[in-house]
Design a protein around this motif. Structure first.
Motif, PDB file in Angstrom:
ATOM      1  N   ARG A  75       0.832  -1.210   0.000  1.00 51.41           N
ATOM      2  CA  ARG A  75       0.000   0.000   0.000  1.00 51.41           C
ATOM      3  C   ARG A  75       0.865   1.258   0.000  1.00 51.41           C
ATOM      4  O   ARG A  75       0.574   2.225  -0.710  1.00 51.41           O
ATOM      5  CB  ARG A  75      -0.904  -0.032   1.236  1.00 51.41           C
ATOM      6  CG  ARG A  75      -1.910   1.117   1.315  1.00 51.41           C
ATOM      7  CD  ARG A  75      -2.952   1.005   0.249  1.00 51.41           C
ATOM      8  NE  ARG A  75      -4.016   1.981   0.443  1.00 51.41           N
ATOM      9  CZ  ARG A  75      -4.821   2.394  -0.524  1.00 51.41           C
ATOM     10  NH1 ARG A  75      -4.681   1.909  -1.746  1.00 51.41           N
ATOM     11  NH2 ARG A  75      -5.771   3.274  -0.287  1.00 51.41           N
ATOM     12  N   ILE A  76       1.933   1.248   0.785  1.00 52.30           N
ATOM     13  CA  ILE A  76       2.862   2.382   0.806  1.00 52.30           C
ATOM     14  C   ILE A  76       3.418   2.628  -0.594  1.00 52.30           C
ATOM     15  O   ILE A  76       3.451   3.770  -1.077  1.00 52.30           O
ATOM     16  CB  ILE A  76       4.016   2.118   1.796  1.00 52.30           C
ATOM     17  CG1 ILE A  76       3.495   2.170   3.238  1.00 52.30           C
ATOM     18  CG2 ILE A  76       5.144   3.129   1.603  1.00 52.30           C
ATOM     19  CD1 ILE A  76       4.492   1.649   4.261  1.00 52.30           C
ATOM     20  N   ARG A  77       3.863   1.565  -1.234  1.00 51.20           N
ATOM     21  CA  ARG A  77       4.462   1.712  -2.568  1.00 51.20           C
ATOM     22  C   ARG A  77       3.440   2.220  -3.589  1.00 51.20           C
ATOM     23  O   ARG A  77       3.751   3.084  -4.411  1.00 51.20           O
ATOM     24  CB  ARG A  77       5.044   0.367  -3.008  1.00 51.20           C
ATOM     25  CG  ARG A  77       6.351   0.032  -2.292  1.00 51.20           C
ATOM     26  CD  ARG A  77       6.878  -1.322  -2.700  1.00 51.20           C
ATOM     27  NE  ARG A  77       8.264  -1.494  -2.250  1.00 51.20           N
ATOM     28  CZ  ARG A  77       8.807  -2.666  -1.963  1.00 51.20           C
ATOM     29  NH1 ARG A  77       8.087  -3.784  -2.076  1.00 51.20           N
ATOM     30  NH2 ARG A  77      10.064  -2.746  -1.570  1.00 51.20           N
ATOM     31  N   GLU A  78       2.238   1.694  -3.526  1.00 50.33           N
ATOM     32  CA  GLU A  78       1.202   2.090  -4.483  1.00 50.33           C
ATOM     33  C   GLU A  78       0.854   3.573  -4.344  1.00 50.33           C
ATOM     34  O   GLU A  78       0.825   4.318  -5.336  1.00 50.33           O
ATOM     35  CB  GLU A  78      -0.051   1.237  -4.249  1.00 50.33           C
ATOM     36  CG  GLU A  78      -1.240   1.636  -5.115  1.00 50.33           C
ATOM     37  CD  GLU A  78      -2.531   0.939  -4.693  1.00 50.33           C
ATOM     38  OE1 GLU A  78      -3.568   1.246  -5.313  1.00 50.33           O
ATOM     39  OE2 GLU A  78      -2.506   0.126  -3.745  1.00 50.33           O
ATOM     40  N   LEU A  79       0.601   4.013  -3.104  1.00 54.74           N
ATOM     41  CA  LEU A  79       0.194   5.405  -2.888  1.00 54.74           C
ATOM     42  C   LEU A  79       1.354   6.369  -3.105  1.00 54.74           C
ATOM     43  O   LEU A  79       1.160   7.485  -3.605  1.00 54.74           O
ATOM     44  CB  LEU A  79      -0.376   5.562  -1.474  1.00 54.74           C
ATOM     45  CG  LEU A  79      -1.647   4.762  -1.154  1.00 54.74           C
ATOM     46  CD1 LEU A  79      -2.117   5.036   0.264  1.00 54.74           C
ATOM     47  CD2 LEU A  79      -2.756   5.074  -2.162  1.00 54.74           C
ATOM     48  N   THR A  80       2.565   5.942  -2.742  1.00 47.18           N
ATOM     49  CA  THR A  80       3.733   6.792  -2.960  1.00 47.18           C
ATOM     50  C   THR A  80       3.974   6.997  -4.450  1.00 47.18           C
ATOM     51  O   THR A  80       4.266   8.118  -4.899  1.00 47.18           O
ATOM     52  CB  THR A  80       4.975   6.181  -2.292  1.00 47.18           C
ATOM     53  OG1 THR A  80       4.767   6.152  -0.869  1.00 47.18           O
ATOM     54  CG2 THR A  80       6.221   6.989  -2.594  1.00 47.18           C
ATOM     55  N   GLN A  81       3.864   5.928  -5.234  1.00 47.93           N
ATOM     56  CA  GLN A  81       4.059   6.058  -6.678  1.00 47.93           C
ATOM     57  C   GLN A  81       3.026   7.005  -7.275  1.00 47.93           C
ATOM     58  O   GLN A  81       3.350   7.845  -8.133  1.00 47.93           O
ATOM     59  CB  GLN A  81       3.965   4.690  -7.354  1.00 47.93           C
ATOM     60  CG  GLN A  81       4.287   4.728  -8.848  1.00 47.93           C
ATOM     61  CD  GLN A  81       5.727   5.145  -9.107  1.00 47.93           C
ATOM     62  OE1 GLN A  81       6.657   4.434  -8.750  1.00 47.93           O
ATOM     63  NE2 GLN A  81       5.917   6.307  -9.726  1.00 47.93           N
ATOM     64  N   ALA A  82       1.782   6.894  -6.825  1.00 45.13           N
ATOM     65  CA  ALA A  82       0.740   7.792  -7.335  1.00 45.13           C
ATOM     66  C   ALA A  82       1.080   9.245  -7.010  1.00 45.13           C
ATOM     67  O   ALA A  82       0.926  10.135  -7.857  1.00 45.13           O
ATOM     68  CB  ALA A  82      -0.607   7.413  -6.733  1.00 45.13           C
ATOM     69  N   ALA A  83       1.558   9.485  -5.786  1.00 47.10           N
ATOM     70  CA  ALA A  83       1.922  10.845  -5.392  1.00 47.10           C
ATOM     71  C   ALA A  83       3.076  11.369  -6.236  1.00 47.10           C
ATOM     72  O   ALA A  83       3.057  12.521  -6.699  1.00 47.10           O
ATOM     73  CB  ALA A  83       2.288  10.877  -3.911  1.00 47.10           C
ATOM     74  N   LEU A  84       4.079  10.530  -6.480  1.00 44.84           N
ATOM     75  CA  LEU A  84       5.226  10.951  -7.277  1.00 44.84           C
ATOM     76  C   LEU A  84       4.846  11.167  -8.743  1.00 44.84           C
ATOM     77  O   LEU A  84       5.498  11.948  -9.451  1.00 44.84           O
ATOM     78  CB  LEU A  84       6.352   9.917  -7.166  1.00 44.84           C
ATOM     79  CG  LEU A  84       6.996   9.771  -5.785  1.00 44.84           C
ATOM     80  CD1 LEU A  84       8.076   8.702  -5.813  1.00 44.84           C
ATOM     81  CD2 LEU A  84       7.559  11.095  -5.283  1.00 44.84           C
ATOM     82  N   ASP A  85       3.798  10.502  -9.173  1.00 39.23           N
ATOM     83  CA  ASP A  85       3.313  10.689 -10.543  1.00 39.23           C
ATOM     84  C   ASP A  85       2.464  11.959 -10.673  1.00 39.23           C
ATOM     85  O   ASP A  85       1.978  12.274 -11.761  1.00 39.23           O
ATOM     86  CB  ASP A  85       2.477   9.482 -10.978  1.00 39.23           C
ATOM     87  CG  ASP A  85       3.332   8.251 -11.235  1.00 39.23           C
ATOM     88  OD1 ASP A  85       4.565   8.394 -11.401  1.00 39.23           O
ATOM     89  OD2 ASP A  85       2.767   7.123 -11.248  1.00 39.23           O
TER      90      ASP A  85
END
Length: 314
Positions: A75-85
């Motif tokens: 979940r951390i990786r998924e939401l972090t990637q979305a934020a960085l995108d």
């Protein structure tokens, strides 16, 4: 009709609440920044805190419950990637990351280096050697130091100043590890290197047993001594910072340094009660740091970084 997106001010307000609940020490130091830097520090903290809570099943660092750590990491990786995108995530903490990255051109590699620290914990990792300990400290705290430096205006290619910022994060983490040995043990974690335990003839998993308390105090002293060395190295980077940022950094170094010193002074009783600094003590360090920040160029003249200190990956 979709609901309106939250404003930056609303996300900042949520981030401010997160730091008030999660870290009085960092909250006190962050109040010394100029408004723009302070808000960005809160935004970054909110993301770090949310990731930590997802990883450990906590609420602002408290009331841990058993969770699926790998699911939390995913979940951390998924939401972090979305934020960085650059996407609106819909979670204030991850939208806080999106904002601060966009406003500062924060290098993504430091974000992912911190996530790697959560991955180490999710894998129930423990250090075998001293170098492993420092690698962990980099991922969970040194990388945050680098991000904070960029937020304060340090250019991402100023490797020398970023090294000093990393040193401060490592100092904080070493102090935290020393203070929280007992709390970590209750969670099934030990960040003392296997080599150190073997050297002190402490059997695996037995370090909190009463017969080993004096030996454990020796190892805690090793951690706090190293924390002091890294904090002193970090102070050498403050002349590169604006006055208010240097003031905040020096105040934080003093507050966390006081925690390390209390752990060392209590010896085998360091874990009878959780070590903390009082509000009065924090004010004292804030006052002392103001004077240090004013004189930072005289107190901390240019000097090569100690080659014996662990160096972050490039």
């Amino acid at each position: 009709m979709s609901a309106p997106l939250p404003s930056r001010a609303a996300i900042v307000a949520t981030a401010r609440e997160a730091i008030a609940r999660g870290s009085r020490s960092f909250g006190a130091a962050s109040s010394l920044f100029d408004r723009q830097t302070r808000e960005r520090a809160w935004l970054l903290y909110a993301w770090c805190r949310a990731c930590d809570d997802l990883a450990d099943g906590q609420n602002h660092g408290h009331d841990a419950v058993e969770v699926d750590r790998q699911a939390g990491l995913a979940r951390i990786r998924e939401l972090t990637q979305a934020a960085l995108d650059g996407q609106w995530v819909g979670d204030p903490a991850f939208d806080a990351l999106r904002i601060v990255v966009a406003e500062t051109d924060l290098p993504h590699r430091y974000v992912w280096d911190l996530v790697e620290g959560f991955a180490l914990d999710a894998a129930e990792w423990g250090p075998r050697h001293e170098a492993d300990l420092y690698r962990y400290c980099y991922h969970v705290a040194g990388s945050v130091g680098c991000m904070m430096a960029v937020i304060m205006g340090v250019p991402p290619d100023d490797e020398a100043t970023l090294d000093r910022a990393c040193d401060l994060g490592i100092a904080f983490q070493l102090a935290n590890i020393a203070r929280d040995i007992e709390a970590d043990d209750r969670m099934g974690r030990c960040y003392l290197p296997d080599d150190w335990l073997t050297e002190m003839d402490i059997p695996p998993g037995q370090h909190m047993k009463p017969p080993f308390r004096q030996r454990l105090a020796v190892l805690a002293g090793r951690l706090t001594g190293a924390a002091d060395d890294y904090a002193e190295s970090a102070r050498r980077g403050t002349p590169a910072l604006p006055f208010r940022s240097a003031w905040a950094v020096l105040a934080a170094a003093g507050i966390y340094g006081a925690i390390a010193k209390k752990v060392a002074a209590r010896g085998e009783h360091a874990w009878d009660h959780r070590v903390a600094t009082s509000g009065f003590e924090k004010l004292g360090w804030i006052g002392r740091a103001w004077w240090q920040a004013l004189r930072r160029r005289d107190l901390y003249p240019p000097m090569p970084r100690d080659p014996d200190l662990w160096t972050r990956p490039r």
